[in-house]
Scaffold this motif. Sequence first.
Motif, mmCIF file in Angstrom:
data_model
loop_
_atom_site.group_PDB
_atom_site.id
_atom_site.type_symbol
_atom_site.label_atom_id
_atom_site.label_comp_id
_atom_site.label_asym_id
_atom_site.label_seq_id
_atom_site.Cartn_x
_atom_site.Cartn_y
_atom_site.Cartn_z
ATOM 1 N N LEU A 52 -6.556 8.239 -12.656
ATOM 2 C CA LEU A 52 -7.621 7.306 -12.252
ATOM 3 C C LEU A 52 -7.676 6.157 -13.240
ATOM 4 O O LEU A 52 -7.594 6.386 -14.449
ATOM 5 C CB LEU A 52 -8.978 8.026 -12.231
ATOM 6 C CG LEU A 52 -10.206 7.186 -11.889
ATOM 7 C CD1 LEU A 52 -10.211 6.773 -10.430
ATOM 8 C CD2 LEU A 52 -11.495 7.948 -12.199
ATOM 9 N N ALA A 53 -7.805 4.959 -12.734
ATOM 10 C CA ALA A 53 -7.935 3.783 -13.603
ATOM 11 C C ALA A 53 -9.292 3.135 -13.354
ATOM 12 O O ALA A 53 -9.652 2.864 -12.204
ATOM 13 C CB ALA A 53 -6.809 2.794 -13.335
ATOM 14 N N LEU A 54 -10.020 2.906 -14.445
ATOM 15 C CA LEU A 54 -11.292 2.162 -14.377
ATOM 16 C C LEU A 54 -11.006 0.777 -14.942
ATOM 17 O O LEU A 54 -10.616 0.645 -16.104
ATOM 18 C CB LEU A 54 -12.382 2.866 -15.183
ATOM 19 C CG LEU A 54 -12.700 4.258 -14.630
ATOM 20 C CD1 LEU A 54 -12.455 5.323 -15.667
ATOM 21 C CD2 LEU A 54 -14.140 4.329 -14.158
ATOM 22 N N ARG A 70 -0.681 -6.112 -8.728
ATOM 23 C CA ARG A 70 0.597 -5.583 -9.200
ATOM 24 C C ARG A 70 0.718 -4.092 -8.880
ATOM 25 O O ARG A 70 1.770 -3.608 -8.474
ATOM 26 C CB ARG A 70 0.719 -5.780 -10.719
ATOM 27 C CG ARG A 70 0.961 -7.210 -11.140
ATOM 28 C CD ARG A 70 2.413 -7.608 -10.981
ATOM 29 N NE ARG A 70 3.263 -6.880 -11.907
ATOM 30 C CZ ARG A 70 3.555 -7.290 -13.139
ATOM 31 N NH1 ARG A 70 3.045 -8.412 -13.602
ATOM 32 N NH2 ARG A 70 4.350 -6.585 -13.901
ATOM 33 N N MET A 71 -0.387 -3.379 -9.040
ATOM 34 C CA MET A 71 -0.354 -1.949 -8.759
ATOM 35 C C MET A 71 -0.134 -1.691 -7.269
ATOM 36 O O MET A 71 0.641 -0.803 -6.891
ATOM 37 C CB MET A 71 -1.664 -1.290 -9.213
ATOM 38 C CG MET A 71 -1.813 -1.224 -10.726
ATOM 39 S SD MET A 71 -3.423 -0.587 -11.258
ATOM 40 C CE MET A 71 -3.313 1.126 -10.727
ATOM 41 N N SER A 72 -0.781 -2.473 -6.413
ATOM 42 C CA SER A 72 -0.655 -2.223 -4.977
ATOM 43 C C SER A 72 0.739 -2.573 -4.472
ATOM 44 O O SER A 72 1.178 -2.080 -3.441
ATOM 45 C CB SER A 72 -1.731 -2.977 -4.202
ATOM 46 O OG SER A 72 -1.529 -4.357 -4.272
ATOM 47 N N ALA A 73 1.440 -3.429 -5.216
ATOM 48 C CA ALA A 73 2.794 -3.809 -4.813
ATOM 49 C C ALA A 73 3.852 -2.850 -5.353
ATOM 50 O O ALA A 73 5.028 -2.950 -4.990
ATOM 51 C CB ALA A 73 3.089 -5.227 -5.316
ATOM 52 N N ASP A 74 3.448 -1.931 -6.199
ATOM 53 C CA ASP A 74 4.387 -0.991 -6.813
ATOM 54 C C ASP A 74 4.326 0.356 -6.088
ATOM 55 O O ASP A 74 3.254 0.914 -5.892
ATOM 56 C CB ASP A 74 4.030 -0.823 -8.302
ATOM 57 C CG ASP A 74 5.019 0.075 -9.026
ATOM 58 O OD1 ASP A 74 4.952 1.306 -8.821
ATOM 59 O OD2 ASP A 74 5.846 -0.459 -9.780
ATOM 60 N N GLU A 75 5.472 0.860 -5.755
ATOM 61 C CA GLU A 75 5.560 2.101 -4.971
ATOM 62 C C GLU A 75 4.861 3.265 -5.660
ATOM 63 O O GLU A 75 4.221 4.093 -5.006
ATOM 64 C CB GLU A 75 7.030 2.436 -4.779
ATOM 65 C CG GLU A 75 7.326 3.398 -3.670
ATOM 66 C CD GLU A 75 8.834 3.529 -3.488
ATOM 67 O OE1 GLU A 75 9.484 2.501 -3.226
ATOM 68 O OE2 GLU A 75 9.327 4.658 -3.658
ATOM 69 N N ASP A 76 4.978 3.359 -6.966
ATOM 70 C CA ASP A 76 4.363 4.467 -7.705
ATOM 71 C C ASP A 76 2.910 4.173 -8.053
ATOM 72 O O ASP A 76 2.040 5.028 -7.923
ATOM 73 C CB ASP A 76 5.144 4.742 -8.996
ATOM 74 C CG ASP A 76 6.566 5.212 -8.716
ATOM 75 O OD1 ASP A 76 7.484 4.810 -9.447
ATOM 76 O OD2 ASP A 76 6.744 5.976 -7.749
ATOM 77 N N LEU A 77 2.647 2.963 -8.481
ATOM 78 C CA LEU A 77 1.308 2.655 -8.979
ATOM 79 C C LEU A 77 0.273 2.518 -7.868
ATOM 80 O O LEU A 77 -0.934 2.691 -8.119
ATOM 81 C CB LEU A 77 1.320 1.370 -9.816
ATOM 82 C CG LEU A 77 2.144 1.430 -11.102
ATOM 83 C CD1 LEU A 77 2.016 0.114 -11.875
ATOM 84 C CD2 LEU A 77 1.734 2.600 -11.967
ATOM 85 N N ARG A 78 0.711 2.256 -6.651
ATOM 86 C CA ARG A 78 -0.272 2.065 -5.587
ATOM 87 C C ARG A 78 -1.011 3.371 -5.286
ATOM 88 O O ARG A 78 -2.078 3.353 -4.685
ATOM 89 C CB ARG A 78 0.366 1.498 -4.323
ATOM 90 C CG ARG A 78 1.226 2.415 -3.521
ATOM 91 C CD ARG A 78 1.520 1.799 -2.163
ATOM 92 N NE ARG A 78 2.329 0.596 -2.278
ATOM 93 C CZ ARG A 78 3.594 0.482 -1.874
ATOM 94 N NH1 ARG A 78 4.192 1.528 -1.340
ATOM 95 N NH2 ARG A 78 4.248 -0.655 -1.997
ATOM 96 N N ALA A 79 -0.466 4.478 -5.725
ATOM 97 C CA ALA A 79 -1.132 5.767 -5.510
ATOM 98 C C ALA A 79 -2.223 6.051 -6.533
ATOM 99 O O ALA A 79 -3.012 6.995 -6.361
ATOM 100 C CB ALA A 79 -0.096 6.892 -5.565
ATOM 101 N N VAL A 80 -2.280 5.271 -7.592
ATOM 102 C CA VAL A 80 -3.296 5.496 -8.626
ATOM 103 C C VAL A 80 -4.633 4.938 -8.144
ATOM 104 O O VAL A 80 -4.749 3.741 -7.873
ATOM 105 C CB VAL A 80 -2.904 4.807 -9.951
ATOM 106 C CG1 VAL A 80 -4.000 5.008 -10.995
ATOM 107 C CG2 VAL A 80 -1.565 5.342 -10.451
ATOM 108 N N PRO A 81 -5.653 5.783 -8.022
ATOM 109 C CA PRO A 81 -6.958 5.293 -7.577
ATOM 110 C C PRO A 81 -7.546 4.347 -8.622
ATOM 111 O O PRO A 81 -7.474 4.623 -9.831
ATOM 112 C CB PRO A 81 -7.820 6.549 -7.445
ATOM 113 C CG PRO A 81 -6.918 7.701 -7.619
ATOM 114 C CD PRO A 81 -5.673 7.238 -8.291
ATOM 115 N N VAL A 82 -8.112 3.246 -8.159
ATOM 116 C CA VAL A 82 -8.719 2.254 -9.053
ATOM 117 C C VAL A 82 -10.204 2.148 -8.758
ATOM 118 O O VAL A 82 -10.615 2.011 -7.597
ATOM 119 C CB VAL A 82 -8.058 0.872 -8.872
ATOM 120 C CG1 VAL A 82 -8.807 -0.187 -9.685
ATOM 121 C CG2 VAL A 82 -6.586 0.913 -9.293
#
Lengths: 130, 153
Positions: A52-54, A70-82
């Motif tokens: 989880l990222a705050l 940037r996170m939403s455009a990354d295949e891995d990072l888009r799964a991290v809840p913000v």
Amino acid sequence: MAFNILIVDDSRITRDMIAKTIKMAGVPVGEMFRAENGVEALEVMEHNWVDLALVDLNMPVMDGVSLIERMSADEDLRAVPVVVVSTEGSQTKIERLRQKGVKAFVHKPFAPEEIRDVMRGILGDWDGPG
Amino acid sequence: MDRDKLAEALFDTACSVLEEGAYVLVDPPGEEIQASSGPAIAARVEFHGHFAGALLMEVPEELALEMAQNMLNEPDDSEGAARDAVKELLNMVCGSLLPAIAGTEPEFAIGAPEEVGRGEVDAAALDADAVGAELSIDGRGVRLALLTKEVGT
């Protein structure tokens, strides 16, 4: 199960407040990462799994909106809840961020239970003080 | 929004943010504020968007230290924590004030708060476009000045 949490804010006092709130809420934390801006946050996530990222919005170097994009455009990072933790007051901007995948929005100043409740909603219930 | 309403919004927003964010109690209006020549921490934040301007806040250093300790819920008498607390609280006041003035639809970009010299709040308050507010917290004054350009009435 322990969660890896990333706190992204250019204010040290806010990073510490959020960290303290998470600890007081009884969240089982594996690693607590802190970053002062979006660039540092991306470096953390390049080398560590984050559950989880705050994220603050107004930050130097790379702001929160750019980080979220940037996170939403990354295949891995888009799964991290913000979760955005910000002073932002425009509903127009908040809605735009929700459409980019932001899970929740907490307005500063926040009550500790707001952070706790948002985290419960995303991470699921844990065995901690409620 | 006329100047009186702006001043009221500034005062009310600052009260709310300092009470909720720094866990202090603002004295009722009319309470005497001690004249302070001691050290103080002042900060300025600029914003632009629907309209542009700047918000400044000055806090007696001793009070700023208390606020920082309240926010962290632990003793931290470092000057750095006090300065960070003032800048972050100013950021919060600005973030809450702008929708209070303009509504929740318009967008603003708020810059990074910067520490400024003591006396800049006074100087800003002299600006013809400025609106000021002063809160009392245990008799200690927190002073704010809002500079705006072309706020709609």
